[in-house]
Design an enzyme around this catalytic site. Structure first.
Site, PDB file in Angstrom:
ATOM      1  N   GLY A 121       0.828  -1.209   0.000  1.00 15.40           N
ATOM      2  CA  GLY A 121       0.000   0.000   0.000  1.00 15.40           C
ATOM      3  C   GLY A 121       0.859   1.255   0.000  1.00 15.40           C
ATOM      4  O   GLY A 121       0.524   2.254  -0.653  1.00 15.40           O
ATOM      5  N   SER A 122       1.968   1.219   0.718  1.00 11.79           N
ATOM      6  CA  SER A 122       2.836   2.403   0.792  1.00 11.79           C
ATOM      7  C   SER A 122       3.382   2.751  -0.593  1.00 11.79           C
ATOM      8  O   SER A 122       3.444   3.919  -0.967  1.00 11.79           O
ATOM      9  CB  SER A 122       4.011   2.153   1.748  1.00 11.79           C
ATOM     10  OG  SER A 122       3.536   1.839   3.028  1.00 11.79           O
TER      11      SER A 122
ATOM     12  N   GLN B 294      -7.498   0.419   4.138  1.00 10.01           N
ATOM     13  CA  GLN B 294      -8.325  -0.120   5.225  1.00 10.01           C
ATOM     14  C   GLN B 294      -9.772  -0.352   4.800  1.00 10.01           C
ATOM     15  O   GLN B 294     -10.527  -0.992   5.529  1.00 10.01           O
ATOM     16  CB  GLN B 294      -8.315   0.832   6.435  1.00 10.01           C
ATOM     17  CG  GLN B 294      -6.975   0.967   7.122  1.00 10.01           C
ATOM     18  CD  GLN B 294      -6.555  -0.286   7.898  1.00 10.01           C
ATOM     19  OE1 GLN B 294      -7.362  -1.168   8.199  1.00 10.01           O
ATOM     20  NE2 GLN B 294      -5.279  -0.378   8.220  1.00 10.01           N
TER      21      GLN B 294
ATOM     22  N   SER C 250      -3.918  -2.810  -0.392  1.00 10.03           N
ATOM     23  CA  SER C 250      -2.820  -3.644   0.104  1.00 10.03           C
ATOM     24  C   SER C 250      -3.318  -5.037   0.445  1.00 10.03           C
ATOM     25  O   SER C 250      -4.403  -5.181   1.039  1.00 10.03           O
ATOM     26  CB  SER C 250      -2.232  -2.973   1.356  1.00 10.03           C
ATOM     27  OG  SER C 250      -1.258  -3.802   1.937  1.00 10.03           O
TER      28      SER C 250
ATOM     29  N   CYS D 272       2.281   1.008  12.360  1.00  7.46           N
ATOM     30  CA  CYS D 272       3.553   1.544  11.898  1.00  7.46           C
ATOM     31  C   CYS D 272       4.167   2.471  12.929  1.00  7.46           C
ATOM     32  O   CYS D 272       5.366   2.662  12.950  1.00  7.46           O
ATOM     33  CB  CYS D 272       3.342   2.285  10.594  1.00  7.46           C
ATOM     34  SG  CYS D 272       2.197   1.443   9.527  1.00  7.46           S
TER      35      CYS D 272
END
Ligand code: PLP
Length: 396
Positions: A73-74, A182, A202, A327
């Site tokens: 996802g990042s 999410q 993600s 995180c």
């Protein structure tokens, strides 16, 4: 009550489901071809990557050629934001709009771009963790390149008015990206119907493995490469495809979107029971809107305790939970999300996030509600802050 093991941290990550694992295994053992190879083993891998792409596209209402696989996802967030910024800066558009409570994959990217000379407007959220779409309308300028607003918040689970935001961006002809890491698999998403231009997702939040993600880019938007090299992903994202993970993501997303409303019907009452049960404790508050939130998310501040101590004691009782985003846990800074909804530092420090899925049973809920009051009472009995609070003294 007898000790149980309860995984209530699905917003941090999820287990790989049996179905996903089973689908992935052949790609490690027998079907290990490189999708770029010309022989059958390679062509078969290519075919299966494309089948997974079609599944991802279908799950979010996109066309397969609008889906690009990434490593997480990042990476999807970085690519969408940096790519748009790079492209539109050439046309003099060096302004980006996002919100104050995005995931760091977005916030650290926009902060990086600020250092490169971009201007960024950070839209505030209200005390329930919701964005007012009119704030976005008012922030859009002639030189705005991109609006990036998360679909659902990772800490407090609030679901943003994405349709209205997308509509405003369309009216103003500004590209709209949403970090839906999410949200995918928990709320119905149709990017074409909703007018979303780019969307990040993600795998490891929906029972695929860690290290696989995807970016949807609406047809007509051309993003410069983030990763240069070979011609994979239609020349847009180099690197030999992670075939097992891509196939796994295809299966996972297909499963995740299959019964969204049925799953929500099971999870929501359990989540509400947890909220009501924990809120019976004095000096507690629910963070985020009660209704406009992900079915499995609850985030409650419990004054007079440290979130980290609470997590350790829950762990000793077999409960996996979180107090900030995964995180940032390990950092002692209070969560920027909780501060953004107006919590004081000391209240933000004593927050608990539970993110349950359908595997957290009614009995598990009862167990959690049995454990938490005992643990909170114990921690408060040892807390100098709580003692001062009870004496009505000032505390920091
Ligand atoms: N965006 C949001 C909202 C997230 O919750 C996360 C992970 O927690 C990410 C982005 C990053 O995803 P990944 O871990 O796949 O890089």
């Amino acid at each position: 009550m007898e000790k149980r093991f309860i995984y209530a941290d699905n917003a941090a990550t999820t287990c790989v489901s049996d179905k996903v694992l089973k689908a992935m295994i052949p790609y490690f053992t027998t079907a290990y071809g490189n999708p770029s190879s010309i022989y059958k083993l390679g062509r078969d891998a290519q075919r299966d990557v494309e089948a997974a792409r079609a599944k991802v596209a279908k799950a979010i209402g996109a066309d397969p050629n609008e889906i690009f696989f990434t490593s997480c996802g990042s990476e999807s967030d970085n690519w969408a934001i940096k790519g748009t910024a790079e492209r539109l800066a050439k046309k003099g558009k060096k302004h980006i709009i996002t919100s104050v409570f995005e995931h760091h994959a977005v916030l650290h990217t926009t902060q990086y771009l600020e250092k490169q000379g971009f201007e960024v407007t950070y839209i505030p959220v209200d005390e329930k963790g919701l964005i007012n779409p009119e704030d976005i309308r008012n922030a859009i300028r002639e030189d705005t390149a991109l609006v990036s607003i998360m679909y659902a918040n990772n800490e407090i689970g609030t679901i943003q008015p994405i349709d209205e935001i997308a509509k405003i961006c369309k009216e103003k002809k500004v590209i709209f990206h949403t970090d839906a890491v999410q949200a995918v698999g928990h709320v119905e998403i149709n990017v074409h119907e909703q007018g979303i231009d780019m969307l990040s997702l993600s795998g490891h939040k929906i029972h695929a493995q860690k290290g696989i993600g995807a970016l949807y880019v609406r047809k007509g938007i051309v993003l410069p490469n983030l990763i240069h090299g070979g011609g994979q992903e239609r020349n847009k994202r180099a690197g030999t495809e992670n075939v097992p993970a891509i196939v796994g993501l295809g299966v996972a997303i297909e499963e995740a979107v299959k019964n969204i409303s049925e799953k929500a019907e099971i999870i929501t009452p359990r989540r509400n029971k947890l909220i009501d049960g924990i809120l019976k404790l004095p000096y507690t508050r629910l963070n985020g809107d009660r209704d406009k939130r992900l079915p499995g998310n609850l985030n409650i501040s419990i004054e007079g305790i440290e979130g980290e101590s609470l997590l350790l004691m829950l762990d000793m009782n077999g409960i996996c939970a979180s107090s900030g985003s995964a995180c940032t846990s390990g950092s002692l800074d209070p969560s920027h999300v909780l501060l953004s909804i107006g919590l004081k530092h000391e209240v933000a420090h004593g927050s608990l996030r539970l993110s349950i899925d359908e595997n957290v049973s009614d009995e598990d809920v009862d167990y959690i509600l049995d454990v938490i009051p005992k643990v909170v009472e114990r921690l408060r009995s040892m807390s100098p802050v709580w003692e001062k609070m009870m004496k009505g003294e000032k505390y920091e």
